[in-house]
Design a protein around this motif. Structure first.
Motif, PDB file in Angstrom:
ATOM      1  N   PRO A  71     -10.393 -12.959   4.952  1.00  0.00           N
ATOM      2  CA  PRO A  71      -9.678 -14.182   4.701  1.00  0.00           C
ATOM      3  C   PRO A  71      -9.780 -14.880   3.323  1.00  0.00           C
ATOM      4  O   PRO A  71     -11.082 -15.165   2.865  1.00  0.00           O
ATOM      5  CB  PRO A  71     -10.123 -15.132   5.763  1.00  0.00           C
ATOM      6  CG  PRO A  71     -10.632 -14.177   6.952  1.00  0.00           C
ATOM      7  CD  PRO A  71     -11.392 -12.830   6.211  1.00  0.00           C
ATOM      8  N   GLY A  72      -8.655 -15.346   2.542  1.00  0.00           N
ATOM      9  CA  GLY A  72      -8.922 -15.937   1.244  1.00  0.00           C
ATOM     10  C   GLY A  72      -8.794 -14.869   0.233  1.00  0.00           C
ATOM     11  O   GLY A  72      -8.819 -15.395  -0.880  1.00  0.00           O
ATOM     12  N   LYS A  73      -8.729 -13.551   0.619  1.00  0.00           N
ATOM     13  CA  LYS A  73      -8.826 -12.465  -0.643  1.00  0.00           C
ATOM     14  C   LYS A  73      -7.285 -11.948  -0.771  1.00  0.00           C
ATOM     15  O   LYS A  73      -6.519 -11.986   0.039  1.00  0.00           O
ATOM     16  CB  LYS A  73      -9.478 -11.542  -0.124  1.00  0.00           C
ATOM     17  CG  LYS A  73     -11.088 -11.718   0.075  1.00  0.00           C
ATOM     18  CD  LYS A  73     -11.673 -12.052  -1.164  1.00  0.00           C
ATOM     19  CE  LYS A  73     -13.411 -12.520  -0.836  1.00  0.00           C
ATOM     20  NZ  LYS A  73     -13.933 -12.942  -2.032  1.00  0.00           N
ATOM     21  N   ILE A  74      -6.978 -11.661  -1.933  1.00  0.00           N
ATOM     22  CA  ILE A  74      -5.834 -10.880  -2.247  1.00  0.00           C
ATOM     23  C   ILE A  74      -5.371  -9.679  -1.160  1.00  0.00           C
ATOM     24  O   ILE A  74      -6.436  -8.908  -0.988  1.00  0.00           O
ATOM     25  CB  ILE A  74      -5.493 -10.428  -3.520  1.00  0.00           C
ATOM     26  CG1 ILE A  74      -5.889 -11.592  -4.636  1.00  0.00           C
ATOM     27  CG2 ILE A  74      -4.378  -9.671  -3.675  1.00  0.00           C
ATOM     28  CD1 ILE A  74      -5.915 -11.340  -5.866  1.00  0.00           C
ATOM     29  N   ARG A  75      -4.337  -9.649  -0.331  1.00  0.00           N
ATOM     30  CA  ARG A  75      -4.094  -8.771   0.617  1.00  0.00           C
ATOM     31  C   ARG A  75      -3.408  -7.860   0.082  1.00  0.00           C
ATOM     32  O   ARG A  75      -3.253  -6.557   0.775  1.00  0.00           O
ATOM     33  CB  ARG A  75      -3.523  -9.489   1.858  1.00  0.00           C
ATOM     34  CG  ARG A  75      -4.565 -10.515   2.488  1.00  0.00           C
ATOM     35  CD  ARG A  75      -3.795 -11.131   3.775  1.00  0.00           C
ATOM     36  NE  ARG A  75      -3.664 -10.147   4.635  1.00  0.00           N
ATOM     37  CZ  ARG A  75      -3.070 -10.435   5.918  1.00  0.00           C
ATOM     38  NH1 ARG A  75      -2.373 -11.509   6.127  1.00  0.00           N
ATOM     39  NH2 ARG A  75      -3.132  -9.577   6.777  1.00  0.00           N
ATOM     40  N   THR A  76      -2.190  -7.947  -0.764  1.00  0.00           N
ATOM     41  CA  THR A  76      -1.241  -7.010  -1.315  1.00  0.00           C
ATOM     42  C   THR A  76      -1.409  -7.029  -2.805  1.00  0.00           C
ATOM     43  O   THR A  76      -0.981  -8.174  -3.491  1.00  0.00           O
ATOM     44  CB  THR A  76       0.133  -7.327  -0.555  1.00  0.00           C
ATOM     45  OG1 THR A  76      -0.015  -6.817   0.661  1.00  0.00           O
ATOM     46  CG2 THR A  76       1.042  -6.141  -1.361  1.00  0.00           C
ATOM     47  N   LEU A  77      -1.372  -5.696  -3.521  1.00  0.00           N
ATOM     48  CA  LEU A  77      -1.185  -5.539  -4.885  1.00  0.00           C
ATOM     49  C   LEU A  77      -0.084  -4.640  -5.131  1.00  0.00           C
ATOM     50  O   LEU A  77      -0.169  -3.549  -4.499  1.00  0.00           O
ATOM     51  CB  LEU A  77      -2.604  -4.998  -5.234  1.00  0.00           C
ATOM     52  CG  LEU A  77      -2.538  -4.847  -6.822  1.00  0.00           C
ATOM     53  CD1 LEU A  77      -2.229  -5.918  -7.525  1.00  0.00           C
ATOM     54  CD2 LEU A  77      -3.782  -3.842  -7.127  1.00  0.00           C
ATOM     55  N   ILE A  78       0.713  -5.221  -5.798  1.00  0.00           N
ATOM     56  CA  ILE A  78       1.957  -4.337  -6.482  1.00  0.00           C
ATOM     57  C   ILE A  78       1.811  -4.205  -7.702  1.00  0.00           C
ATOM     58  O   ILE A  78       1.729  -5.049  -8.561  1.00  0.00           O
ATOM     59  CB  ILE A  78       3.121  -5.241  -5.970  1.00  0.00           C
ATOM     60  CG1 ILE A  78       3.252  -5.347  -4.406  1.00  0.00           C
ATOM     61  CG2 ILE A  78       4.344  -4.233  -6.657  1.00  0.00           C
ATOM     62  CD1 ILE A  78       4.531  -6.558  -4.074  1.00  0.00           C
ATOM     63  N   LEU A  79       1.764  -2.940  -8.312  1.00  0.00           N
ATOM     64  CA  LEU A  79       1.624  -2.575  -9.730  1.00  0.00           C
ATOM     65  C   LEU A  79       2.998  -2.228 -10.077  1.00  0.00           C
ATOM     66  O   LEU A  79       3.711  -1.465  -9.433  1.00  0.00           O
ATOM     67  CB  LEU A  79       0.588  -1.503  -9.872  1.00  0.00           C
ATOM     68  CG  LEU A  79      -0.737  -1.701  -9.970  1.00  0.00           C
ATOM     69  CD1 LEU A  79      -1.709  -0.487  -9.986  1.00  0.00           C
ATOM     70  CD2 LEU A  79      -1.177  -2.723 -10.699  1.00  0.00           C
ATOM     71  N   ALA A  80       3.458  -2.692 -11.046  1.00  0.00           N
ATOM     72  CA  ALA A  80       4.706  -2.486 -11.684  1.00  0.00           C
ATOM     73  C   ALA A  80       4.628  -2.135 -13.381  1.00  0.00           C
ATOM     74  O   ALA A  80       3.544  -2.688 -14.009  1.00  0.00           O
ATOM     75  CB  ALA A  80       5.493  -3.649 -11.642  1.00  0.00           C
ATOM     76  N   PRO A  81       5.443  -1.416 -14.211  1.00  0.00           N
ATOM     77  CA  PRO A  81       4.975  -0.828 -15.240  1.00  0.00           C
ATOM     78  C   PRO A  81       5.595  -1.880 -16.444  1.00  0.00           C
ATOM     79  O   PRO A  81       4.936  -2.044 -17.449  1.00  0.00           O
ATOM     80  CB  PRO A  81       6.082   0.317 -15.426  1.00  0.00           C
ATOM     81  CG  PRO A  81       7.241   0.054 -14.433  1.00  0.00           C
ATOM     82  CD  PRO A  81       6.580  -0.550 -13.396  1.00  0.00           C
ATOM     83  N   THR A  82       6.282  -2.833 -16.225  1.00  0.00           N
ATOM     84  CA  THR A  82       6.823  -3.748 -17.291  1.00  0.00           C
ATOM     85  C   THR A  82       6.686  -5.352 -16.788  1.00  0.00           C
ATOM     86  O   THR A  82       6.960  -5.480 -15.583  1.00  0.00           O
ATOM     87  CB  THR A  82       8.115  -3.465 -17.951  1.00  0.00           C
ATOM     88  OG1 THR A  82       9.272  -3.802 -16.662  1.00  0.00           O
ATOM     89  CG2 THR A  82       8.277  -1.934 -18.295  1.00  0.00           C
ATOM     90  N   VAL A 152       1.039  -0.989  -3.729  1.00  0.00           N
ATOM     91  CA  VAL A 152       2.331  -0.692  -4.020  1.00  0.00           C
ATOM     92  C   VAL A 152       2.281   0.023  -5.310  1.00  0.00           C
ATOM     93  O   VAL A 152       1.955  -0.885  -6.137  1.00  0.00           O
ATOM     94  CB  VAL A 152       3.424  -1.728  -3.483  1.00  0.00           C
ATOM     95  CG1 VAL A 152       4.788  -1.030  -3.921  1.00  0.00           C
ATOM     96  CG2 VAL A 152       3.399  -2.131  -2.141  1.00  0.00           C
ATOM     97  N   LEU A 153       2.907   0.986  -5.692  1.00  0.00           N
ATOM     98  CA  LEU A 153       3.065   1.372  -6.913  1.00  0.00           C
ATOM     99  C   LEU A 153       4.472   1.638  -7.057  1.00  0.00           C
ATOM    100  O   LEU A 153       5.135   2.552  -6.738  1.00  0.00           O
ATOM    101  CB  LEU A 153       2.435   2.934  -7.246  1.00  0.00           C
ATOM    102  CG  LEU A 153       1.171   2.971  -7.330  1.00  0.00           C
ATOM    103  CD1 LEU A 153       0.368   4.543  -7.736  1.00  0.00           C
ATOM    104  CD2 LEU A 153       0.314   1.930  -8.334  1.00  0.00           C
ATOM    105  N   ASP A 154       5.114   0.591  -8.008  1.00  0.00           N
ATOM    106  CA  ASP A 154       6.718   0.490  -8.033  1.00  0.00           C
ATOM    107  C   ASP A 154       6.945   1.227  -9.222  1.00  0.00           C
ATOM    108  O   ASP A 154       6.416   1.195 -10.478  1.00  0.00           O
ATOM    109  CB  ASP A 154       7.084  -1.040  -8.104  1.00  0.00           C
ATOM    110  CG  ASP A 154       8.598  -1.004  -7.913  1.00  0.00           C
ATOM    111  OD1 ASP A 154       9.251  -0.051  -7.596  1.00  0.00           O
ATOM    112  OD2 ASP A 154       8.964  -1.973  -8.131  1.00  0.00           O
ATOM    113  N   GLU A 155       8.032   2.238  -9.225  1.00  0.00           N
ATOM    114  CA  GLU A 155       8.232   2.832 -10.204  1.00  0.00           C
ATOM    115  C   GLU A 155       7.281   3.722 -11.062  1.00  0.00           C
ATOM    116  O   GLU A 155       7.058   3.557 -12.175  1.00  0.00           O
ATOM    117  CB  GLU A 155       9.201   2.011 -11.305  1.00  0.00           C
ATOM    118  CG  GLU A 155      10.385   1.458 -10.812  1.00  0.00           C
ATOM    119  CD  GLU A 155      11.501   1.103 -11.873  1.00  0.00           C
ATOM    120  OE1 GLU A 155      11.285   1.030 -12.996  1.00  0.00           O
ATOM    121  OE2 GLU A 155      12.577   0.345 -11.691  1.00  0.00           O
ATOM    122  N   ALA A 156       6.687   4.550 -10.031  1.00  0.00           N
ATOM    123  CA  ALA A 156       5.383   5.356 -10.596  1.00  0.00           C
ATOM    124  C   ALA A 156       5.678   6.123 -11.439  1.00  0.00           C
ATOM    125  O   ALA A 156       4.842   6.443 -12.569  1.00  0.00           O
ATOM    126  CB  ALA A 156       4.912   5.775  -9.422  1.00  0.00           C
TER     127      ALA A 156
END
Length: 456
Positions: A71-82, A152-156
């Motif tokens: 609880p209280g921590k970042i639950r989802t990380l989405i990485l994007a190139p730009t 999530v790695l978006d536009e990997a």
């Protein structure tokens, strides 16, 4: 099938309906149940297919129905190139979580660290970040990723092209084991397969639409013209047809600036967007362009990444890209969400090889036209396009020191690229200017093919 059949909560469905969407796109129909199932996912999704909502909606569903591990921590990380893409994704998160108790944040370079540090001290459920700035915070101990449950790695493929592989691997070392991993890529190259093999655990596999295809809703045409008359022809087309919201692509930052200035002198409102522009200038240009207040936006390839306007009518290739796949990326900015778009390429004798490579990649011959009064001079001999430099309309060198190859682009190679599928879908930009911190990435340490958005 409707969204209500996909297992989403009433609060999420309400937000989806408020955006005017009822029927999920193919990627959404397949990805949403796969993400809800909790397993890893490898998805081949082109731009314009609604992939952002394909992972955003089920992530929101999971976060609101399952207790946090920490609880209280970042639950989802989405990485994007730009920067632009990160801002678009985080805007979609905010759009679809408006009736939920979910907090999100976008993080990228090019802006001050301290406001981000202050925001990180508050509760963040979903963090959308560019790899470089995320690692800056990690080195300073201002971000805690120990509670991440979904990555999530978006536009990997784009991240690998831009040299982020080492940064991605460093980020992965900061994440806890046992998380869910979602990898979205327009192509399944050998590099993507290698990354997927090391990251994903028995992933579900989804691939929507044929790769390297262009949307059927986009009409494509080539205008043959001498290199020195391109600017004159572009202005003539814009004025004659009263075009508005025209996205124009150049290879270099120098030419983008010069072309925008020249068009403005002809009472065609134009601005340039590229990595040398300040963050405020980029945000202003995008905002005015999306709002229809700016007639022409001149952009380099990477700077235009993340521009998502549902009914952008015109894309012009002032110069053909050195890499054939980038043609598909470029014209994929129009003809989205089922709307009709037009892609025009101004091609001089120097670009015959590039044009052939594009036609081979997309599997079709492009219609050619010569506008009366702009007939090419058959006596002009082709000049080599070296390091992205080429003489263009108005005289002078277009490339300056900011060459395409120096910017990391491959010369003469082709690979898969995203496209729009011509369907109305959620998950792209709302047409509103991104608010708050919008845009950013920095070069990775890799010697791969492209530099980051901060460069281009």
């Amino acid at each position: 099938m409707s969204f209500s059949e996909l297992g989403l909560s009433d609060a999420i469905l309400r937000a989806v309906r408020e955006q005017g969407y009822d029927i999920p796109t193919p990627i959404q129909r397949q990805a949403i149940p796969a993400v809800l199932a909790g397993g890893d996912l490898l998805a081949g999704a082109q731009t314009g297919t609604g992939k952002t909502a394909g992972f955003t909606l089920p992530i929101l569903q999971r976060l609101t129905t399952q207790p946090a591990r920490k609880p209280g921590k970042i639950r989802t990380l989405i990485l994007a190139p730009t920067r632009e893409l990160a801002a678009q994704v985080e805007e979609s998160v905010r759009t679809y979580s408006k009736h939920l108790d979910i907090n999100s944040m976008v993080m990228f370079g090019g802006v001050g660290m301290q406001p981000q540090v202050d925001r990180l001290k508050k509760r963040i459920d979903i963090l959308v970040a560019c790899p470089g700035r995320l690692l800056d915070h990690a080195r300073q101990g201002t971000v805690d990723l120990s509670g991440v449950e979904i990555l999530v790695l978006d536009e990997a493929d784009r991240m690998l092209d831009m040299g982020f592989i080492h940064d991605i691997r460093r980020v992965l070392k900061l994440l806890p084991a046992g998380r869910q991993n979602l990898l979205f890529s327009a192509t399944f190259s050998n590099e993507i397969k290698t990354l997927a093999d090391g990251l994903l655990n028995k992933p579900a596999l989804i691939e929507v639409a044929r790769r390297n295809a262009t949307a059927e809703t986009v009409s494509q045409k080539v205008y043959r013209v001498d290199r020195e008359r391109k600017r004159e022809l572009l202005a003539e087309l814009i004025i004659r047809h009263n075009w508005y919201q025209v996205l124009v692509f150049t290879r270099t930052k120098h030419l983008a600036n010069r072309l925008a200035e020249q068009l403005s002198k002809q009472d065609i409102t134009a601005m340039a967007i590229h990595g040398n522009k300040s963050q405020s200038a980029r945000t202003r240009a995008l905002s005015e362009f999306k709002a229809g207040q700016l007639q022409v936006l001149v952009a380099t390839d990477i700077a235009a990444r993340g521009i998502d306007i549902s009914e952008l009518p015109h894309v012009v290739n002032f110069e053909l890209p050195n890499v054939a796949e980038d043609y598909v990326h470029r014209i994929g900015r129009t003809g989205r969400a089922g709307s009709v778009g037009e892609a025009i390429s101004l091609v001089c004798v120097d670009e015959n090889r590039l044009l052939s490579g594009i036609e081979k990649l997309i599997g079709r011959k492009l219609e050619e036209e010569i506008l009366p009064g702009f007939e090419p001079d058959p006596r002009i001999k082709p000049e080599p396009i070296q390091n992205g430099r080429q003489r263009q309309g108005g005289g002078g060198r277009s490339g300056g020191g900011n060459s395409a190859n120096r910017g990391g682009q491959r010369s003469g190679q082709s690979a898969g690229a995203p496209r729009g599928d011509g369907q109305r879908r959620p998950g792209g930009g709302s047409g509103r200017p991104a608010s708050g911190n919008t845009t950013g990435a920095r070069p990775g340490n890799s010697q791969r093919r492209r530099r980051t958005a901060a460069t281009n």
